[in-house]
Design an enzyme around this catalytic site. Structure first.
Site, PDB file in Angstrom:
ATOM      1  CD  GLU A 140       2.944  -4.515  -7.110  1.00 38.19           C
ATOM      2  OE1 GLU A 140       2.295  -5.595  -7.075  1.00 38.19           O
ATOM      3  OE2 GLU A 140       2.684  -3.545  -6.371  1.00 38.19           O
ATOM      4  N   PRO A 170      10.417 -14.373   0.139  1.00 39.46           N
ATOM      5  CG  PRO A 170      11.520 -14.666   2.165  1.00 39.46           C
ATOM      6  CD  PRO A 170      11.765 -14.566   0.684  1.00 39.46           C
ATOM      7  NE  ARG A 171       3.207  -9.398   2.489  1.00 37.78           N
ATOM      8  CZ  ARG A 171       3.577  -8.389   3.257  1.00 37.78           C
ATOM      9  NH1 ARG A 171       4.841  -8.307   3.664  1.00 37.78           N
ATOM     10  NH2 ARG A 171       2.723  -7.480   3.641  1.00 37.78           N
ATOM     11  CD  GLU A 223      -1.449  -2.461   1.619  1.00 38.84           C
ATOM     12  OE1 GLU A 223      -2.153  -3.460   1.411  1.00 38.84           O
ATOM     13  OE2 GLU A 223      -0.314  -2.532   2.136  1.00 38.84           O
ATOM     14  N   GLY A 233      11.617  -4.209   0.224  1.00 36.80           N
ATOM     15  CA  GLY A 233      11.472  -3.155  -0.773  1.00 36.80           C
ATOM     16  C   GLY A 233      12.130  -3.428  -2.105  1.00 36.80           C
ATOM     17  CD  GLU A 234      17.072  -5.325  -2.943  1.00 35.09           C
ATOM     18  OE1 GLU A 234      17.905  -4.685  -3.614  1.00 35.09           O
ATOM     19  OE2 GLU A 234      17.330  -6.434  -2.420  1.00 35.09           O
TER      20      GLU A 234
END
Length: 438
Positions: free
Chosen positions: A352, A282-283, A63, A323-324
């Site tokens: 994405e 992984p999340r 988000e 963030g990658e």
């Protein structure tokens, strides 16, 4: 029924606190600004004449990344005085729920917003305390954020609340239909609801949201703008991650059990003659130890991104950084979207991957993104796999079929382009509500 919510909230919080405190400790990064969870936000400077303060809550990394274009548009409006008569300024106080979301907010937006903080626990005193310190003129909530106490504090102050990119999962609508009083508590306080899809709009209508409060704007994530990797960066990143020549299968935002399924799928593809590497993102990056043990037991060579550059080629790379994902997705030839297989439920966003023109696989448990998943399936951009065995079959098939992968990629690109424009429609509604403030 707010009084019942307030009474029950504290004992429920006490029961659940050990679990959440353990999770916070495991994930790390929650020590800083911890008092803000209890409404202890720093007091902001007094609002300047003619400047409207917006409190925008974006729960986590996805988000936070999606709201970027909305923030930019609102800030441009404030600079030009556009959107309301008379000309006004806009300042935004940005909150999030997770430590990773907070980190992204600081990195991307700290210099352009009035402040960045954590969303308070939704109990009367904590929420009231935060409201007294932030003093917003308008509140914006993203996706599934609908907190009864937060909405009550807005309503008693006469502050409008806009739910943008609003979605309603399969599980949530079942629960709210079963308990209509809960639906009124979490939906009645919303001034405007901007659903992310026609399916979500229909669900809000079924739960009693009046037509004049609903504006179908579409999903702002479909307006995602992702800077492409330069040629040199693409080559450097592949080398740093330890990829051999050949194709790359990405497990995107995976959850427990899915990494093992992807390892078996990768092995099946290799056995079928595909030259391929596996990239697992992984999340939750704190699961790196669990995944490392899995890879050791699988007797494959591997590298963890958090440890710097790989010493040489490996079979499997773990993208255990924050963030990658958008950058790493650009390396992939085939993407599996996580939280959709085995015992997991809800699914992660496939947006994405589609925006980056990637062929997509996901499991049947995509309830959080059901409308998007159905559209991607219908246009041929994605394939649903029923279980781990089906995943292995499809991965091997697609890695051996460049024509099919290209057709799926083109379908994903067309779908994303045809569904663009949600940011502009969303900002238009926000401008309307700012105009009503005078």
């Amino acid at each position: 029924m707010l009084w019942l919510y307030r009474i029950l909230f504290l004992p429920v919080m006490v029961v659940l606190a050990p679990r959440y405190l353990w999770r916070m400790r495991k994930r790390g990064g929650y020590g800083a600004k911890f008092a803000q969870r209890f409404g202890g936000h720093e007091e902001l400077p007094a609002k300047k004449p003619g400047v409207r303060r917006i409190w925008l809550q974006a729960v986590s990394v996805g988000e936070m990344l999606a709201i970027g274009p909305v923030l930019e548009a609102l800030q441009r409006d404030g600079q030009r005085g556009e959107g309301t008569p008379p000309p006004h300024g806009v300042e935004i106080y940005l909150t999030t729920t997770t430590s990773t979301g907070y980190r992204v907010a600081q990195e991307r937006y700290a210099g352009s917003v009035a402040g960045v903080g954590y969303f308070p626990i939704d109990w009367w005193w904590f929420s009231r305390r935060a409201w007294k310190r932030i003093e917003p003129d308008l509140v914006i909530l993203t996706e599934g954020e609908r907190w009864p106490e937060h909405l009550h504090q807005a309503n008693v102050r006469g502050v409008p609340v806009i739910a943008i990119n609003a979605r309603m999962s399969d599980r949530t609508i079942r629960r709210l239909k079963r308990f209509p009083f809960a639906a009124r508590a979490v939906l009645g306080g919303l001034t405007r609801v901007l659903p992310g899809s026609a399916r979500d709009e229909k669900r809000f209508r079924e739960l009693g949201v009046a037509a004049e409060r609903l504006t179908m704007t579409g999903n702002i994530k479909l307006d995602v703008r992702i800077a492409p990797l330069a040629d040199g960066e693409w080559t450097r990143l592949r080398r740093e991650l330890g990829f051999r020549d050949g194709l790359i299968v990405l497990g995107s935002s995976t959850w427990p059990g899915e990494e093992a399924a992807l390892i078996e799928a990768w092995r099946a593809a290799k056995a079928a003659g595909a030259a391929a590497s596996l990239l697992l993102v992984p999340r939750h990056a704190e699961r790196r130890g669990e995944i490392e043990r899995l890879l050791q037991a699988a007797k494959v060579t591997f590298h963890l991104r958090s440890r710097g550059a790989a010493d040489g080629p490996v079979d499997v790379t773990v993208g255990d950084t924050t963030g990658e994902l958008r950058k790493l997705t650009q390396l992939a030839d085939l993407v599996f979207v996580g939280k959709s297989l085995l015992r997991n439920e809800g699914g992660q966003t496939p947006v994405e991957a589609a925006a980056l023109r990637k062929p997509i696989l996901f499991g049947p448990a995509m309830s959080n993104f059901r409308a998007i998943a159905d559209e991607l399936l219908a246009c041929g951009a994605a394939i649903e796999v029923a279980d781990a065995a089906a995943l292995s079959e499809r991965v091997a098939e697609l890695l051996g079929d460049a024509v099919k992968r290209e057709a799926m990629a083109a379908a994903a690109e067309n779908w994303q382009r045809e569904n663009a424009g949600a940011v502009e429609r969303t900002v238009a509604v926000i401008r309307e509500e700012l105009a009503r403030l005078g």
